[in-house]
Write an enzyme that holds these catalytic residues in place. Structure first.
Site, short mmCIF file in Angstrom:
data_model
loop_
_atom_site.label_atom_id
_atom_site.label_comp_id
_atom_site.label_asym_id
_atom_site.label_seq_id
_atom_site.Cartn_x
_atom_site.Cartn_y
_atom_site.Cartn_z
N HIS A 57 0.25 9.12 13.93
CA HIS A 57 0.11 10.35 13.11
C HIS A 57 -1.37 10.69 12.96
O HIS A 57 -2.11 10.04 12.21
CB HIS A 57 0.75 10.16 11.73
CG HIS A 57 0.80 11.44 10.96
ND1 HIS A 57 1.97 12.11 10.70
CD2 HIS A 57 -0.19 12.21 10.42
CE1 HIS A 57 1.71 13.22 10.02
NE2 HIS A 57 0.39 13.30 9.84
N HIS A 59 -4.45 14.20 13.34
CA HIS A 59 -4.73 15.64 13.50
C HIS A 59 -6.01 15.79 14.30
O HIS A 59 -7.10 15.89 13.73
CB HIS A 59 -4.85 16.31 12.13
CG HIS A 59 -3.57 16.31 11.35
ND1 HIS A 59 -2.70 17.38 11.34
CD2 HIS A 59 -3.00 15.34 10.60
CE1 HIS A 59 -1.64 17.07 10.59
NE2 HIS A 59 -1.80 15.83 10.13
N GLN A 152 1.29 24.44 10.52
CA GLN A 152 0.57 24.06 9.30
C GLN A 152 0.83 25.02 8.13
O GLN A 152 0.95 24.61 6.98
CB GLN A 152 -0.94 23.98 9.59
CG GLN A 152 -1.84 23.82 8.38
CD GLN A 152 -1.87 22.40 7.85
OE1 GLN A 152 -2.48 21.52 8.43
NE2 GLN A 152 -1.20 22.16 6.73
N HIS A 210 6.04 16.55 8.88
CA HIS A 210 5.43 16.25 7.59
C HIS A 210 6.52 16.49 6.56
O HIS A 210 7.08 17.59 6.50
CB HIS A 210 4.25 17.18 7.32
CG HIS A 210 3.01 16.84 8.09
ND1 HIS A 210 2.95 16.87 9.46
CD2 HIS A 210 1.78 16.46 7.67
CE1 HIS A 210 1.74 16.52 9.85
NE2 HIS A 210 1.00 16.26 8.78
N GLU A 213 5.26 15.77 1.45
CA GLU A 213 3.90 15.28 1.19
C GLU A 213 3.41 15.90 -0.11
O GLU A 213 2.62 16.84 -0.13
CB GLU A 213 2.95 15.61 2.35
CG GLU A 213 1.59 14.93 2.18
CD GLU A 213 0.58 15.27 3.27
OE1 GLU A 213 0.92 16.07 4.17
OE2 GLU A 213 -0.54 14.75 3.20
N ASP A 309 -3.98 9.66 10.30
CA ASP A 309 -3.84 11.02 9.79
C ASP A 309 -5.13 11.83 9.97
O ASP A 309 -5.11 12.86 10.63
CB ASP A 309 -3.42 11.01 8.31
CG ASP A 309 -2.79 12.32 7.85
OD1 ASP A 309 -2.48 13.17 8.70
OD2 ASP A 309 -2.60 12.49 6.63
FE FE2 Z 1 -0.64 14.74 8.57
#
Ligand code: FE2
Length: 428
Positions: A57, A59, A152, A210, A213, A309
């Site tokens: 995971h 970005h 996103q 996701h 969260e 992450d």
């Molecule tokens: Fe994430």
């Protein structure tokens, strides 16, 4: 004649004095005291040889952008998303690619040879998608980069969200992502989970969403995700990432939820460094940790992995691509301090993460890729404690990175001249 023979290695499962024979980039034999002619022989000296680290995971489109155009003052997820929204119009493909490649260099140096990265698909230009597809092609000789189409700004909340996500998949993005807790309502979040799982089922793609969260104890998207995975026959192909709200959920509800997740074959990814940083920001004291219920999920039979992450981006200013740092934080936050608990945290950044990514040829068995790491540690517990130096990183039997051993020279009367922070073991 073998290409490579590694001798006197300790393996993560505790077997010691093992030899690993490599031919044509693959492991062909793993046995104690193996002797065979080889072009190259390396004595591991009793140190740990592990399959390479895996980050399930990340970005990569945002990495190494810390400070652009400003830093996140509140430290919250929501300011991070707003900040990323300010940065996006300023992104240039060349600079994004350069930052991603620099991060991949760091990763390889740390023995991290497989990364699943989310890539933002909200922007109709799909600039970040094209850039990371190019990075994937460029790093393929030394790093497996798997991409997740990540809306996103919310696949339903943002204009053109569904179309942009589908176009990213058409371009070759591997996995379907989502962000149900960021849709406008809980109902829209659930609808997005259903829609995205259906898109994945139609196209034969994996899912990594996701999920929940937030600190909201009533966020229920992991329940919907598990339901859709089961309904659509996606057993073993779906992952819920973050799942931080589970930390705040009612215990009775969780006692029902855990078996549902296990039965659906959904994997869960916790991101300890980021979850401990972003969550609980609205609390006074006591402050919630925010990380999902890792040991309880594992005990229920759920595959749990840890991700990094973020590294130096709108959400997090720290990091260096070190999955042992991730495991180190994970065992602290989850209080998994028993020997078995620490070893489970090592699995969370190796074998469990490889399972999430469906990596072929992962492991130290005959037939697996010869992609492994020689660590300056004698077992997984010591590796995490020291965030041990990656002495040598092998990719398909070839060394792709080396780091000198970490040893402190001492100038103390009557004491040894150096230490590498490894205590003498009982009986030795
Ligand atoms: Fe994430």
């Amino acid at each position: 004649m073998l290409d490579l023979l590694l001798t006197h290695a300790t393996l993560p499962d505790g077997r010691s004095d093992m030899s690993i024979a490599v031919q044509d980039g693959r492991i062909i034999e793993v046995a104690a005291g193996l002797a065979a002619p080889a072009h190259e022989t390396l004595d591991a000296g009793g140190l740990l040889v592990s399959p390479h680290f895996v980050d399930p995971h990340f970005h990569m489109d945002a990495t190494l952008s810390y400070g652009l155009p400003r830093v996140n003052e509140s430290g919250t997820l929501l300011e991070g998303i707003a900040l990323w929204g300010e940065l996006k119009p300023l992104l240039k493909a060349e600079a994004l690619i350069e930052r991603a490649l620099a991060y991949c260099d760091w990763a390889v140096a740390k023995g991290l040879l497989a990364i699943r990265s989310h890539v933002d698909t909200s922007d109709a230009s799909l600039l970040a998608v094209d850039a990371l597809l190019e990075v994937k092609r460029l790093v393929a000789p030394y790093l497996d980069l798997q991409l997740v189409a990540f809306p996103q700004d919310g696949v339903l909340r943002s204009p053109g969200g569904v179309d942009n996500l589908k176009r990213a998949l058409d371009k070759g993005v591997d996995v379907v992502g989502g962000i149900p807790h960021f849709e406008r309502t809980m109902a829209d979040g659930a609808a997005s989970v259903k829609l995205l799982c259906e898109i994945a089922a139609e196209r034969g793609k994996l899912v990594d969403m996701h999920c929940d969260e937030s600190d909201d104890p009533l966020s229920r998207h992991i329940e919907t995700l598990a339901f859709e995975a089961q309904r659509l026959g996606l057993h073993g192909r779906v992952t819920g990432s973050h799942c931080t709200s589970m930390h705040s959920m009612d215990n009775y509800y969780v006692s029902k939820l855990l078996p549902l997740i296990a039965q659906s074959g959904v994997s869960v990814i916790a991101n300890p460094l980021i979850n401990i940083t972003l969550q609980g920001r609205h609390d006074t004291y006591p402050k919630r940790r925010g990380m999902t219920r890792v040991p309880e999920l594992m005990a229920a039979g759920v595959n749990v992995a840890f991700g990094h992450d973020c590294v130096m981006d709108p959400w997090y200013g720290m990091g260096s691509g070190d999955m042992l740092e991730v495991a180190h934080m994970g065992l602290h936050v989850a209080q998994m301090t028993s020997q078995a608990g620490i070893r489970s945290c090592f699995d969370a950044v190796t074998a469990n993460a490889a399972k999430v990514m469906h990596l072929d040829g992962y492991g130290l068995e005959p037939g697996c890729d010869a992609s492994f790491v020689l660590l300056q540690a004698r077992d997984p517990v010591e590796a995490i404690r020291l965030r041990a130096t990656r002495l040598k990183v092998f990719r398909l039997g070839k060394v792709v990175a080396e780091t000198p051993a970490a040893t402190a020279a001492l100038h103390l009367p009557g004491r040894a001249p150096a230490t590498s922070f490894m205590p003498v073991r009982a009986g030795k």
